[in-house]
Design a protein around this motif. Structure first.
Motif, PDB file in Angstrom:
ATOM      1  N   LYS A  87      41.032 119.721  59.301  1.00 32.35           N
ATOM      2  CA  LYS A  87      41.626 120.672  58.375  1.00 32.35           C
ATOM      3  C   LYS A  87      42.900 120.054  57.827  1.00 32.35           C
ATOM      4  N   GLY A  88      43.324 120.526  56.683  1.00 29.53           N
ATOM      5  CA  GLY A  88      44.539 119.969  56.120  1.00 29.53           C
ATOM      6  C   GLY A  88      44.806 120.452  54.713  1.00 29.53           C
ATOM      7  N   LYS A  89      45.962 120.086  54.225  1.00 35.52           N
ATOM      8  CA  LYS A  89      46.377 120.435  52.866  1.00 35.52           C
ATOM      9  C   LYS A  89      46.279 119.185  51.999  1.00 35.52           C
ATOM     10  N   ILE A  90      45.616 119.352  50.875  1.00 35.13           N
ATOM     11  CA  ILE A  90      45.359 118.260  49.938  1.00 35.13           C
ATOM     12  C   ILE A  90      45.856 118.700  48.565  1.00 35.13           C
ATOM     13  N   VAL A  91      46.362 117.771  47.796  1.00 39.26           N
ATOM     14  CA  VAL A  91      46.638 118.070  46.397  1.00 39.26           C
ATOM     15  C   VAL A  91      45.828 117.093  45.555  1.00 39.26           C
ATOM     16  N   ALA A  92      45.096 117.657  44.592  1.00 38.64           N
ATOM     17  CA  ALA A  92      44.339 116.839  43.639  1.00 38.64           C
ATOM     18  C   ALA A  92      45.141 116.806  42.350  1.00 38.64           C
ATOM     19  N   MET A  93      45.337 115.619  41.807  1.00 39.86           N
ATOM     20  CA  MET A  93      46.093 115.452  40.568  1.00 39.86           C
ATOM     21  C   MET A  93      45.164 114.844  39.531  1.00 39.86           C
ATOM     22  N   PHE A  94      45.284 115.321  38.305  1.00 40.74           N
ATOM     23  CA  PHE A  94      44.427 114.809  37.252  1.00 40.74           C
ATOM     24  C   PHE A  94      45.067 115.051  35.897  1.00 40.74           C
ATOM     25  N   LEU A 110      48.701 116.331  52.132  1.00 40.38           N
ATOM     26  CA  LEU A 110      50.057 116.852  52.264  1.00 40.38           C
ATOM     27  C   LEU A 110      50.410 117.160  53.717  1.00 40.38           C
ATOM     28  N   SER A 111      49.395 117.182  54.574  1.00 43.18           N
ATOM     29  CA  SER A 111      49.642 117.467  55.987  1.00 43.18           C
ATOM     30  C   SER A 111      49.007 116.360  56.822  1.00 43.18           C
ATOM     31  N   ALA A 112      49.578 116.127  57.966  1.00 41.11           N
ATOM     32  CA  ALA A 112      49.051 115.069  58.830  1.00 41.11           C
ATOM     33  C   ALA A 112      47.724 115.511  59.431  1.00 41.11           C
ATOM     34  N   ASP A 114      43.736 113.602  60.901  1.00 39.23           N
ATOM     35  CA  ASP A 114      42.859 112.444  61.032  1.00 39.23           C
ATOM     36  C   ASP A 114      41.678 112.612  60.088  1.00 39.23           C
ATOM     37  N   ASP A 115      41.256 111.547  59.488  1.00 38.35           N
ATOM     38  CA  ASP A 115      40.089 111.544  58.596  1.00 38.35           C
ATOM     39  C   ASP A 115      40.223 112.488  57.405  1.00 38.35           C
ATOM     40  N   CYS A 116      41.430 112.664  56.916  1.00 39.93           N
ATOM     41  CA  CYS A 116      41.633 113.555  55.765  1.00 39.93           C
ATOM     42  C   CYS A 116      40.989 113.023  54.487  1.00 39.93           C
ATOM     43  N   GLU A 117      40.564 111.763  54.503  1.00 42.08           N
ATOM     44  CA  GLU A 117      39.886 111.214  53.324  1.00 42.08           C
ATOM     45  C   GLU A 117      38.645 112.034  52.994  1.00 42.08           C
ATOM     46  N   ILE A 118      38.033 112.613  54.004  1.00 47.59           N
ATOM     47  CA  ILE A 118      36.847 113.456  53.791  1.00 47.59           C
ATOM     48  C   ILE A 118      37.225 114.649  52.917  1.00 47.59           C
ATOM     49  N   LEU A 119      38.353 115.259  53.208  1.00 48.93           N
ATOM     50  CA  LEU A 119      38.816 116.414  52.443  1.00 48.93           C
ATOM     51  C   LEU A 119      39.264 115.992  51.044  1.00 48.93           C
ATOM     52  N   GLU A 120      39.900 114.836  50.960  1.00 51.86           N
ATOM     53  CA  GLU A 120      40.326 114.321  49.650  1.00 51.86           C
ATOM     54  C   GLU A 120      39.114 114.101  48.749  1.00 51.86           C
ATOM     55  N   ARG A 121      38.050 113.542  49.306  1.00 52.73           N
ATOM     56  CA  ARG A 121      36.827 113.312  48.516  1.00 52.73           C
ATOM     57  C   ARG A 121      36.234 114.627  48.016  1.00 52.73           C
ATOM     58  N   GLU A 122      36.279 115.664  48.847  1.00 54.24           N
ATOM     59  CA  GLU A 122      35.754 116.969  48.426  1.00 54.24           C
ATOM     60  C   GLU A 122      36.602 117.537  47.287  1.00 54.24           C
ATOM     61  N   ALA A 123      37.906 117.419  47.380  1.00 56.56           N
ATOM     62  CA  ALA A 123      38.782 117.900  46.300  1.00 56.56           C
ATOM     63  C   ALA A 123      38.488 117.142  45.004  1.00 56.56           C
ATOM     64  N   ILE A 124      38.327 115.839  45.086  1.00 55.01           N
ATOM     65  CA  ILE A 124      38.019 115.032  43.896  1.00 55.01           C
ATOM     66  C   ILE A 124      36.652 115.420  43.330  1.00 55.01           C
ATOM     67  N   ARG A 125      35.694 115.646  44.187  1.00 52.65           N
ATOM     68  CA  ARG A 125      34.350 116.043  43.735  1.00 52.65           C
ATOM     69  C   ARG A 125      34.418 117.357  42.949  1.00 52.65           C
TER      70      ARG A 125
END
Length: 156
Positions: A87-94, A110-112, A114-125
């Motif tokens: 779980k975590g906080k992500i910001v998508a910029m575009f 935005l928050s510490a 592990d493996d937050c890249e998974i969440l970043e990919r979902e935000a980008i998708r």
């Protein structure tokens, strides 16, 4: 597939707070070298499909509402993130470019976690699925508009 999230609540609470992290002090500084403008400072916000008939002074709110609807419709908590309790906080910029298309999508944590890249990919998708919009305008001319969308991924 079961969606166990508090994601949408976090999204709604944060969506009205953060547009970008850049600070712009004067009207002369609003347009950068790339002619991009912060969403919160644009004279005429980009028009999300469905907001065309909304009065100018209510288009920002309509944009945010349509953005939230888009995210709810396209959101899927990544299975791997669910299994690993990520779980975590992500910001998508575009950028919404001069033609109204979405470009230069990035995401960062935005928050510490592990493996937050998974969440970043979902935000980008999700952001990559945004529809073409009527471009924003500054001084009557179409400009690139920077937008930041926060995401809060939480499991119940």
């Amino acid at each position: 597939m079961i969606k166990k999230t508090l994601f949408v609540l976090g999204l709604i609470l944060q969506a009205n707070v953060s547009y970008s992290q850049d600070i712009i002090l004067t009207n002369d500084d609003i347009i950068s070298k790339e002619e991009s403008v912060q969403f919160a400072l644009i004279e005429e916000v980009p028009i999300f499909p469905g907001c065309e008939d909304v009065e100018n002074d209510k288009r920002m709110k309509c944009f945010q509402l349509k953005m939230t609807e888009h995210i709810k419709k396209n959101f899927t908590y990544p299975r791997k993130a669910m299994r690993k309790n990520i779980k975590g906080k992500i910001v998508a910029m575009f950028i919404i470019n001069k033609e109204g298309a979405i470009e230069k999508i990035t995401a960062r944590t935005l928050s510490a976690c592990d493996d937050c890249e998974i969440l970043e990919r979902e935000a980008i998708r999700i952001i990559s699925k945004l529809p073409k919009m009527t471009p924003g305008k500054q001084k009557g001319k179409p400009v690139k508009v920077k937008y930041s969308q926060p995401f809060s991924f939480k499991l119940q």
